[in-house]
Scaffold this active site. Structure first.
Site, PDB file in Angstrom:
ATOM      1  N   ALA A  61       0.857  -1.183   0.000  1.00 34.29           N
ATOM      2  CA  ALA A  61       0.000   0.000   0.000  1.00 34.29           C
ATOM      3  C   ALA A  61       0.895   1.236   0.000  1.00 34.29           C
ATOM      4  CB  ALA A  61      -0.868  -0.016   1.245  1.00 34.29           C
ATOM      5  N   GLU A 103      -0.227  -9.403  -1.165  1.00 35.36           N
ATOM      6  CA  GLU A 103      -1.641  -9.781  -0.992  1.00 35.36           C
ATOM      7  C   GLU A 103      -2.359  -9.760  -2.342  1.00 35.36           C
ATOM      8  OE1 GLU A 103      -2.008  -6.801   2.210  1.00 35.36           O
ATOM      9  OE2 GLU A 103      -3.072  -8.366   3.311  1.00 35.36           O
ATOM     10  N   GLU A 123       4.082  -5.689   7.106  1.00 35.39           N
ATOM     11  CA  GLU A 123       3.244  -4.679   7.776  1.00 35.39           C
ATOM     12  C   GLU A 123       3.579  -4.523   9.254  1.00 35.39           C
ATOM     13  OE1 GLU A 123       2.211  -6.857   5.559  1.00 35.39           O
ATOM     14  OE2 GLU A 123       0.663  -6.020   4.240  1.00 35.39           O
TER      15      GLU A 123
HETATM   16  C1  3H9 Z   1       0.524  -2.459   3.357  1.00 38.19           C
HETATM   17  O1  3H9 Z   1       0.797  -2.878   2.284  1.00 38.19           O
HETATM   18  C2  3H9 Z   1      -0.797  -2.627   4.004  1.00 38.19           C
HETATM   19  C3  3H9 Z   1      -1.653  -3.662   3.361  1.00 38.19           C
HETATM   20  O2  3H9 Z   1      -1.529  -4.896   3.999  1.00 38.19           O
HETATM   21  C4  3H9 Z   1      -3.103  -3.306   3.498  1.00 38.19           C
HETATM   22  C5  3H9 Z   1      -3.676  -2.343   2.586  1.00 38.19           C
HETATM   23  C6  3H9 Z   1      -5.134  -2.139   2.759  1.00 38.19           C
HETATM   24  N1  3H9 Z   1       4.580   3.580   0.136  1.00 38.19           N
HETATM   25  O3  3H9 Z   1      13.236   1.949   0.527  1.00 38.19           O
HETATM   26  P1  3H9 Z   1      13.669   2.721  -0.660  1.00 38.19           P
HETATM   27  C7  3H9 Z   1       9.349   5.126  -1.025  1.00 38.19           C
HETATM   28  S1  3H9 Z   1       1.668  -1.572   4.239  1.00 38.19           S
HETATM   29  C8  3H9 Z   1       5.039   4.809  -0.126  1.00 38.19           C
HETATM   30  O4  3H9 Z   1      14.719   3.733  -0.478  1.00 38.19           O
HETATM   31  P2  3H9 Z   1      14.825   0.378  -1.864  1.00 38.19           P
HETATM   32  C9  3H9 Z   1      10.429   5.428  -0.008  1.00 38.19           C
HETATM   33  O5  3H9 Z   1       9.952   6.265   1.004  1.00 38.19           O
HETATM   34  C10 3H9 Z   1       3.068  -1.484   3.183  1.00 38.19           C
HETATM   35  N2  3H9 Z   1       6.338   5.072  -0.394  1.00 38.19           N
HETATM   36  O6  3H9 Z   1      14.077   1.768  -1.898  1.00 38.19           O
HETATM   37  C11 3H9 Z   1      11.489   6.073  -0.871  1.00 38.19           C
HETATM   38  O7  3H9 Z   1      11.122   7.419  -1.074  1.00 38.19           O
HETATM   39  P3  3H9 Z   1      12.239   8.554  -1.209  1.00 38.19           P
HETATM   40  C12 3H9 Z   1       3.834  -2.748   3.169  1.00 38.19           C
HETATM   41  C13 3H9 Z   1       7.184   4.051  -0.400  1.00 38.19           C
HETATM   42  O8  3H9 Z   1      15.033  -0.001  -3.284  1.00 38.19           O
HETATM   43  C14 3H9 Z   1      11.364   5.340  -2.199  1.00 38.19           C
HETATM   44  O9  3H9 Z   1      10.061   4.757  -2.194  1.00 38.19           O
HETATM   45  N3  3H9 Z   1       5.024  -2.595   2.370  1.00 38.19           N
HETATM   46  C15 3H9 Z   1       6.764   2.747  -0.131  1.00 38.19           C
HETATM   47  O10 3H9 Z   1      15.981   0.425  -0.935  1.00 38.19           O
HETATM   48  C16 3H9 Z   1      12.370   4.242  -2.379  1.00 38.19           C
HETATM   49  O11 3H9 Z   1      12.345   3.392  -1.241  1.00 38.19           O
HETATM   50  C17 3H9 Z   1       6.195  -2.225   2.893  1.00 38.19           C
HETATM   51  O12 3H9 Z   1       6.328  -2.031   4.082  1.00 38.19           O
HETATM   52  C18 3H9 Z   1       5.398   2.525   0.143  1.00 38.19           C
HETATM   53  N4  3H9 Z   1       4.909   1.301   0.388  1.00 38.19           N
HETATM   54  O13 3H9 Z   1      13.790  -0.637  -1.225  1.00 38.19           O
HETATM   55  C19 3H9 Z   1       7.349  -2.094   1.924  1.00 38.19           C
HETATM   56  N5  3H9 Z   1       7.839   1.924  -0.199  1.00 38.19           N
HETATM   57  O14 3H9 Z   1      13.059   8.185  -2.400  1.00 38.19           O
HETATM   58  C20 3H9 Z   1       8.041  -0.798   2.116  1.00 38.19           C
HETATM   59  C21 3H9 Z   1       8.886   2.698  -0.515  1.00 38.19           C
HETATM   60  O15 3H9 Z   1      11.457   9.818  -1.337  1.00 38.19           O
HETATM   61  N6  3H9 Z   1       9.120  -0.566   1.179  1.00 38.19           N
HETATM   62  N7  3H9 Z   1       8.500   3.978  -0.633  1.00 38.19           N
HETATM   63  O16 3H9 Z   1      13.042   8.486   0.063  1.00 38.19           O
HETATM   64  C22 3H9 Z   1      10.315  -1.194   1.250  1.00 38.19           C
HETATM   65  O17 3H9 Z   1      10.552  -2.055   2.074  1.00 38.19           O
HETATM   66  C23 3H9 Z   1      11.395  -0.754   0.306  1.00 38.19           C
HETATM   67  O18 3H9 Z   1      11.052   0.524  -0.172  1.00 38.19           O
HETATM   68  C24 3H9 Z   1      11.630  -1.678  -0.912  1.00 38.19           C
HETATM   69  C25 3H9 Z   1      12.631  -0.988  -1.889  1.00 38.19           C
HETATM   70  C26 3H9 Z   1      12.230  -2.995  -0.424  1.00 38.19           C
HETATM   71  C27 3H9 Z   1      10.369  -1.933  -1.652  1.00 38.19           C
END
Ligand code: 3H9
Length: 700
Positions: A61, A103, A123
């Protein structure tokens, strides 16, 4: 350009998502997916594939949308639309399919992934639980035990592991789109059923009550104080006993309560804080980064060895320098032993250990470092010693080598002054154990060049650390604040508390361990030794160190001597309270004219944490930290500050700046301005009704 595009390839409708940087399920993407799936129902395609452009499959999300008014279509609607598609849907996964992204994949009828891909439900790391069916679908595919491991840890797993758990159906090595299309053709040709995970039921015999009890115990310990992990267990239990739709209702209710909880707000704050802290304010976009292919480490002790492991782990060659062959061998043996422990825990293979060890070499001659790209000095914590080392490095190191010091207190500018190239000198402060702790405090000296600082910040990411930039002052960000935390702990102890009360109060509040138990574990003699070289100003008032000094002088150095603030059983190391320690406390109180009085747990918690906040605010005033959230990153990643409190500065915002400021003023009136001088920034924010977060945002 649209975030969702569609084309038919070999009779398969390919829905392509393109929402950089991580294909988060933001409003436009949700709407686009639904439109594409619905439109495809009426076209000539035989089956559908959902694939992503860019570096990853959907990473979940859009976290920035939490806390804002919900906007239809929701992720739940997207997922229902996919699951109900009359045409078979295959998810084609690369990068990381995380949270809502995974999901979404679980709602597809089949899942195909690149072998390099990872999937997970992280999450819980945001104080949440999967809110789009993850707690119901994962156990239906992988079984309850494996699903609980996946969801309560939040850790991503490899494609091959996911395959073995039935979470995905096929793994391919390359050409993901072509492979997914031919998989869809193959399934359509075979008339494969539209496999819906919701139709699987879990055999209750595989999920006895004891299994859930075991998980409640494990999670209660590992994630003490956190709400979401226990709710996850309830949701997974519901997947066993309730029909899918009822399980989903329960999941949604728990998800909604988590999203609006202060815990999740704190952990989401940290998610963005950890990304912001890697950014250097005002750095020109074209600032170069020097290549670091080899590293020299001065000192093969616990710290030096741990630092060396970080680099070897990512394939960077390391040369450790020690004063003698004997000391060097001891250092290399220690590194080998540490790797051995990791292997015995099953976290590393024998082969991986040997590969890492092959990258670590040793020398007793500074000439052996003449070719390395970066040197990190981790020698004795003494300015003169460090200056001598840097003068030698200056004489032998190649031009352009980064000269870093791992000092925790010494003046980086004075160390740099021992060289003819202060622009190449920087602080790189690791935290013990250096191969485990995530934080790297990068200290920018007065003359450190932008390229040097940029290189130090970038290498942090390479070695899987979270960097935070600090300016030069005694203790930088972390230790400068931590000194205040410890000093206030000591004031509470000498002023009326007992070691047990103080440790319990702080543990109850959320610290991983009480401060005095930590001190016993690491050795009370370490700070004692450090004090012997400090000025009176650096030491602070005697009441703050009288007790540990007395304990050490009695031979009570902590766990290693069987006694410190507590007594430890020689065999089991079990801790018990010790009347002798209390005699010391009382004697020191009498000696320093402190009248002991009963003190409440709440007073201990507030004084100790507000002391941190007040110093954090002064650090911001002094420009030592770039932003308030960097301080939160330092404390949660370097000092075991509870993540569900978001770090000291976020916690201050959550309590209310005015309330914190008023309390600090009342402590000033009670204990004197020498100890409790309120920060001017705190006073300003209190009068303006602003938070640290707002103040930080205004300066971005
Ligand atoms: C969820 O899904 C809830 C659901 O169950 C229910 C829904 C109803 N959203 O980490 P990076 C941004 S909860 C918004 O440096 P990497 C991040 O802030 C979510 N922004 O890259 C950054 O911005 P900036 C569950 C996001 O290659 C840029 O993207 N998912 C999100 O080192 C690059 O990120 C997670 O918890 C997001 N979801 O790593 C996954 N994700 O450049 C969260 C990233 O301005 N994300 N951004 O600083 C991650 O773990 C890592 O970003 C990922 C890539 C591994 C994907």
């Amino acid at each position: 350009m649209s975030v969702v595009s569609y084309e038919i390839i070999d009779g398969v409708g390919v829905i392509r998502l393109n929402n950089p940087p991580v294909n988060a399920l933001s409003y436009a993407l949700r709407e686009g997916i639904i439109d594409a799936v619905n439109a495809a129902q009426a076209d000539a395609s035989r089956a559908l594939v959902i694939v992503c452009d860019g570096r990853t499959f959907v990473a979940g999300a859009d976290i920035t949308e939490f806390g804002k008014p919900a906007r239809e279509p929701s992720t739940t609607t997207v997922i229902a639309t996919i699951e109900q598609s009359a045409k078979l849907v295959v998810a084609a996964i690369h990068g990381t399919a995380l949270g809502g992204g995974f999901e979404l994949a679980l709602a597809c009828h089949y899942r195909c992934a690149l072998s390099s891909a990872k999937v997970g439900l992280p999450e819980v790391k945001l104080g949440l639980l999967p809110g789009a069916g993850g707690t119901q679908r994962a156990p239906r595919l992988a079984g309850v035990d494996a699903a609980l491991e996946l969801i309560t840890s939040g850790n991503a797993i490899s494609a091959s592991k996911a395959l073995s758990l039935n979470l995905i159906d096929r793994v391919v090595d390359d050409e993901l789109l072509a492979a997914a299309v031919s998989y869809a053709v193959e399934l359509a040709d075979a008339g494969a059923e539209l496999k819906k995970v919701r139709d699987i039921s879990i055999d209750p015999a595989t999920a006895p009550a004891e299994l859930f009890d075991k998980w409640r115990k494990t999670v209660g310990k590992k994630a003490r104080g956190q709400t979401a992990p226990l709710l996850i267990i309830d949701c997974v239990a519901a997947a066993v006993t309730l029909p899918m739709d009822e399980g989903l209702v329960q999941e949604r209710a728990h998800f909604t309560s988590c999203v609006s909880s202060p815990q999740s707000a704190a952990m989401r704050h940290l998610f963005f804080a950890e990304r912001a802290s890697a950014k250097i304010k005002g750095l020109a976009k074209d600032t170069a980064v020097r290549e670091v292919k080899s590293v020299g480490i001065i000192g093969g002790g616990t710290m030096g060895g741990g630092i060396a492991m970080n680099f070897a782990n990512v394939g960077i060659a390391v040369t450790i320098l020690e004063v003698s062959g004997e000391a060097l061998q001891r250092g290399l043996d220690l590194v080998r032993k540490n790797y051995g422990i990791t292997v015995s825990k099953g976290k590393l293979s024998e082969q991986q250990m040997n590969d890492c060890l092959a990258l670590i070499d040793g020398t007793t001659d500074y000439e052996g470092l003449c070719d390395v790209d970066m040197i990190i000095e981790a020698a004795f914590e003494n300015l003169e010693v460090k200056q001598q080392i840097f003068a030698k490095l200056d004489a032998v190191c190649k031009p352009g080598a980064i000269l870093a010091t791992n000092t925790s207190y010494q003046d980086v500018d004075q160390i740099a002054a021992a060289t003819s190239r202060p622009e190449d000198v920087v602080g790189m402060h690791f935290f013990s154990p250096a191969n485990v702790m995530k934080l790297l405090e990068v200290v920018r000296g007065e003359k450190s060049s932008p390229v040097t600082v940029n290189t130090a910040m970038k290498i942090a990411k390479t070695i899987n650390k979270i960097p935070a930039l600090a300016g030069v002052c005694y203790g930088f960000i972390g230790n400068r604040m931590f000194r205040n935390y410890i000093a206030e702990t000591q004031r509470c102890l000498i002023g009326g508390g007992t070691p047990e009360q103080i440790d319990n109060a702080m543990q109850q509040w959320g610290m991983a361990m009480g401060p005095l138990s930590v001190n016993d574990l690491s050795g009370i003699d370490i700070s004692y030794a450090a004090r012997q070289t400090q000025t009176q100003e650096q030491k602070g008032e005697p009441a703050c160190y009288a007790i540990p000094d007395a304990l050490v002088e009695m031979g009570r150095k902590g766990q290693k001597t069987g006694a410190g603030y507590y007594r430890y059983d020689a065999k089991t190391r079990a801790k018990s309270s010790d009347p002798i320690a209390m005699e010391v406390v009382e004697a020191m109180a009498a000696k320093h004219g402190v009248e002991r009085r009963p003190i409440s747990d709440e007073e201990i918690q507030n004084r100790v944490i507000y002391a941190l906040i007040n110093e954090g605010a002064k650090i911001l005033e002094d420009g030592i930290a770039q932003r308030p959230s960097d301080i939160d990153v330092v404390f949660t990643n370097g000092y075991a500050f509870p993540v569900f409190r978001g770090g000291p500065m976020h916690y201050a915002d959550a309590v209310g700046i005015k309330k914190v400021y008023d309390s600090i003023c009342s402590y000033r009136d009670q204990f004197g301005e020498a100890i409790w001088k309120p920060s001017a920034l705190l006073a300003q924010l209190a009068s303006e009704g602003k938070t640290f977060n707002q103040w930080g945002q205004e300066r971005e």
